[in-house]
Design a protein around this motif. Structure first.
Motif, PDB file in Angstrom:
ATOM      1  N   ASP A  75       0.812  -1.220   0.000  1.00 37.63           N
ATOM      2  CA  ASP A  75       0.000   0.000   0.000  1.00 37.63           C
ATOM      3  C   ASP A  75       0.843   1.267   0.000  1.00 37.63           C
ATOM      4  O   ASP A  75       0.297   2.369  -0.012  1.00 37.63           O
ATOM      5  N   ASP A  76       2.158   1.120   0.000  1.00 38.39           N
ATOM      6  CA  ASP A  76       3.026   2.293   0.072  1.00 38.39           C
ATOM      7  C   ASP A  76       3.423   2.817  -1.297  1.00 38.39           C
ATOM      8  O   ASP A  76       3.479   2.071  -2.285  1.00 38.39           O
ATOM      9  N   THR A  77       3.719   4.110  -1.319  1.00 37.53           N
ATOM     10  CA  THR A  77       4.321   4.775  -2.477  1.00 37.53           C
ATOM     11  C   THR A  77       5.610   5.407  -1.984  1.00 37.53           C
ATOM     12  O   THR A  77       5.594   6.262  -1.096  1.00 37.53           O
ATOM     13  N   ILE A  78       6.748   4.967  -2.532  1.00 38.88           N
ATOM     14  CA  ILE A  78       8.045   5.352  -2.005  1.00 38.88           C
ATOM     15  C   ILE A  78       8.862   6.098  -3.050  1.00 38.88           C
ATOM     16  O   ILE A  78       8.970   5.662  -4.203  1.00 38.88           O
ATOM     17  N   LEU A  79       9.413   7.219  -2.659  1.00 42.19           N
ATOM     18  CA  LEU A  79      10.329   8.003  -3.498  1.00 42.19           C
ATOM     19  C   LEU A  79      11.671   8.076  -2.792  1.00 42.19           C
ATOM     20  O   LEU A  79      11.728   8.247  -1.574  1.00 42.19           O
ATOM     21  N   TYR A  80      12.756   7.915  -3.556  1.00 41.30           N
ATOM     22  CA  TYR A  80      14.074   8.264  -3.033  1.00 41.30           C
ATOM     23  C   TYR A  80      14.747   9.172  -4.052  1.00 41.30           C
ATOM     24  O   TYR A  80      14.834   8.827  -5.229  1.00 41.30           O
ATOM     25  N   LEU A  81      15.172  10.346  -3.591  1.00 39.16           N
ATOM     26  CA  LEU A  81      15.847  11.300  -4.461  1.00 39.16           C
ATOM     27  C   LEU A  81      17.262  10.796  -4.712  1.00 39.16           C
ATOM     28  O   LEU A  81      18.135  10.863  -3.850  1.00 39.16           O
ATOM     29  N   THR A  82      17.489  10.276  -5.901  1.00 37.55           N
ATOM     30  CA  THR A  82      18.765   9.638  -6.189  1.00 37.55           C
ATOM     31  C   THR A  82      19.021   9.651  -7.688  1.00 37.55           C
ATOM     32  O   THR A  82      18.112   9.891  -8.489  1.00 37.55           O
ATOM     33  N   THR A  83      20.247   9.378  -8.061  1.00 33.89           N
ATOM     34  CA  THR A  83      20.590   9.124  -9.456  1.00 33.89           C
ATOM     35  C   THR A  83      20.925   7.642  -9.596  1.00 33.89           C
ATOM     36  O   THR A  83      21.016   6.917  -8.597  1.00 33.89           O
ATOM     37  N   CYS A  84      21.154   7.213 -10.829  1.00 32.72           N
ATOM     38  CA  CYS A  84      21.495   5.804 -11.061  1.00 32.72           C
ATOM     39  C   CYS A  84      22.963   5.516 -10.745  1.00 32.72           C
ATOM     40  O   CYS A  84      23.418   4.390 -10.939  1.00 32.72           O
TER      41      CYS A  84
END
Length: 650
Positions: free
Chosen positions: A306-315
């Protein structure tokens, strides 16, 4: 005075957490009565094999053959063998869901959004996997990417690992030499690449750079272009290239066969920052990474479908790999490509509000900058669903902890986490059933026998020392590339305390089991022979509105060391009054030994590409020593600001 938590989870939140569900499983299986995180942690590091066996079952790992043994000897470092006998595929575990729920949301600084369902993701991976097989790619081959943070990057990684290839990636802002220093060592047969990227409202065309990279790495047989700037179907002058569209033409989206491979099959090749020499290529195994990252996501972050997860990152940062593993939970991952403050500081918070983001991951530097540029994000945006903020890259100051709870949201878990690319995971991180204290990492990771050692190699509590891990863990590198006798590997972690992983962080383990990270061991200051962490100075500097950023190094001086504090100002000049206020605050709030001998203003502070200050490179520069591999820095030109400073000659 007893320290006070800044946040405590409600009993309802604790009871329904994944961590409590897992604890109940452990209690049932082992007839134990654990009721606290501390009890579970102590068991997890005293019964390491049992912990990981129970967690394997708790996850329901997909494997065509179960392991014969969890670990042969957890006390052997390096060299312990994990999950021997198992046959599985990493991508198969990340693609276990194939329904119409959203798998990926992709956003940019322009506000454009795209979506992929789990069914669409599976079909897209199948097409690329078939194309890779058609190109002769299979186990033992390397597939690399020079791509922005796009759905295509995730698809290419899953396709490559589904056929048994080993994946490696860099972000397209790396310079030519930086890419060659990395991919040139591992010789990928296929390179997924872009023609350019957009950042801060500007376009950056990398086709000339890409062409040079391909010419300098002869092992690259095929370049697959994912155009971002010019989609004309051409190669843009890049040798041995084809477009994504042409590469996948004639493939179907239904036939996806997952290569069943040993648990120790090489999954990723990650890279050290390279600030002290050529980047070390760290080879990491499939089962170990899967288990480690899912432990951190499921138990320590409490991630669910049920979660929506963002991580501010590059590859080019391990947090990208960490984020993508969230697919194995069935959560929605949010990829963001662009400048996090363009066109304004609210860009990520609009995305969080619009998409109902529940877990927001970022860096300590981002949160510190947010504090200056968007003081009240919680008042501007509806972030009702947000329940956790994660921060890594550098220590998070106490003031920033308070800012998040005061101005972002007062009912969330703020988890400062710390680990490394080396393990593609964390040594210390969040505890969803525990309290949060300003400036502290909530706990040591389950199954990670983390201690703090003094100079004699004795464990200490309540005082600064080296962060070590005294027992093996699944995501340890299998080996370093081009290190046949293992000498580079042993030298990197096991020389200081033989048989014990020394990570290079200077930290304190508290009486309650939380941790305080003071900075990198090689960046600690040593005036008068007393070691102090640079992070303590940085935390204090963040309380001065005149200071945008800071960096402290030790300068060799008259047979001792003196502290030099460099400040990037938010505006104005470095007045005598500001210097005096800073010195007084340091003396009163830290100690007289922390007071810098010199305070100097500079126009910029150098960082690695994964948002870490490079004290060592600045220290080398002020001493007139060469700085190897400047390509590892995000802004290498900033080092010139520290060269031949007259103020440091007296």
């Amino acid at each position: 005075m007893k320290k006070q938590p800044i946040w405590t989870p409600s009993p309802e939140r604790v009871e329904r957490s994944n961590l409590m569900r897992f604890m109940r499983l452990v209690n049932e299986r082992h007839r134990s009565r654990f009721s606290s995180y501390g009890e579970l942690y102590d068991w997890s590091v005293s019964e390491i094999a049992s912990f990981w066996a129970d967690f394997w079952d708790f996850l329901g790992i997909i494997a065509s053959k179960r392991y014969d043994s969890v670990v042969d000897d957890p006390g052997r470092m390096p060299g312990a063998r994990w999950f021997e006998g198992a046959r599985l595929n990493f991508a198969e575990n990340l693609l276990r869901y194939r329904d119409d729920r959203t798998a990926i949301v992709s956003g940019t600084e322009s506000g454009e959004l795209s979506r992929l369902s789990y069914a669409e993701l599976y079909a897209a991976v199948a097409r690329v996997a078939q194309a890779l097989r058609r190109a002769g790619i299979g186990p033992g081959d390397r597939v690399a990417a020079l791509l922005p943070n796009l759905p295509e990057t995730v698809i290419a990684m899953l396709a490559a690992t589904s056929v048994g290839a080993t994946w490696s990636s860099c972000s397209p802002d790396f310079g030519t030499q930086g890419v060659v220093d990395r991919f040139g060592q591992i010789g990928p047969r296929v390179l997924f690449a872009t023609d350019g990227y957009r950042y801060g409202g500007k376009e950056f065309d990398i086709r000339d750079r890409l062409a040079e990279i391909v010419e300098r790495i002869p092992e690259i047989e095929q370049v697959v272009l994912v155009p971002q700037l010019v989609d004309d179907g051409g190669s843009g002058g890049v040798p041995r290239s084809t477009t994504w569209r042409d590469f996948t033409s004639g493939t179907a989206g239904s036939d996806l066969s997952f290569a069943q491979l040993p648990a120790s099959h090489p999954l990723y090749i990650m890279y050290s920052s390279g600030t002290t020499g050529p980047p070390k290529c760290m080879v990491q195994g499939a089962a170990g990474i899967l288990m480690q990252q899912l432990k951190e996501l499921v138990l320590h972050t409490d991630l669910t479908r049920d979660d929506t997860i963002l991580y501010l990152t590059t590859c080019g940062w391990m947090m990208w790999n960490w984020l993508v593993t969230s697919l194995a939970v069935g959560a929605t991952i949010v990829l963001y490509e662009g400048h996090p403050f363009h066109p304004d500081p609210g860009v990520l918070w609009r995305l969080a509000a619009d998409e109902g983001i529940t877990v927001f991951g970022t860096s300590a530097r981002y949160l510190a900058n947010l504090q200056r540029t968007l003081p009240w994000p919680g008042r501007h945006f509806d972030i009702t669903r947000l329940r956790a903020v994660l921060s890594t890259g550098s220590p998070l100051s106490e003031e920033t902890f308070r800012y998040v709870y005061r101005e972002v949201k007062n009912d969330l878990q703020l988890a400062s986490i710390s680990g490394g690319t080396d393990l593609n995971g964390c040594f210390a991180l969040g505890n969803p059933i525990g309290a949060v204290y300003p400036g502290e990492l909530q706990c040591r990771g389950l199954g990670m026998a983390v201690e703090v050692y003094d100079a004699k190699g004795e464990p200490v509590v309540g005082e600064g020392g080296e962060l070590v891990c005294r027992a093996s863990f699944p995501s340890m590198p299998l080996y370093f590339w081009n290190d046949p006798d293992g000498s580079k590997y042993r030298r990197a972690y096991f020389e200081k305390f033989p048989g014990v992983w020394t990570h290079g962080d200077w930290c304190t383990l508290t009486e309650t089991g939380s941790m305080i990270i003071h900075g990198r061991s090689d960046a600690t200051l040593n005036p008068g022979g007393v070691r102090i962490g640079s992070a303590e100075l940085y935390r204090l500097m963040e309380t001065f509105p005149e200071v945008a950023d800071s960096l402290a190094v030790g300068q060799r001086w008259e047979g001792d060391e003196r502290v030099i504090l460099f400040l990037k100002l938010a505006g104005g000049e470095l007045s005598e009054d500001l210097q005096e206020r800073i010195r007084r605050a340091i003396k009163e709030q830290l100690s007289p030994r922390h007071v810098p001998a010199k305070i100097l203003a500079v126009a910029d502070i150098p960082y690695t590409r994964n948002m870490k200050k490079v004290e060592l490179a600045v220290r080398q520069t002020i001493h007139g020593e060469p700085v190897p591999n400047r390509e590892a820095l995000a802004n290498p030109e900033a080092l010139e600001l520290f060269r031949d400073l007259k103020e440091l000659q007296s």
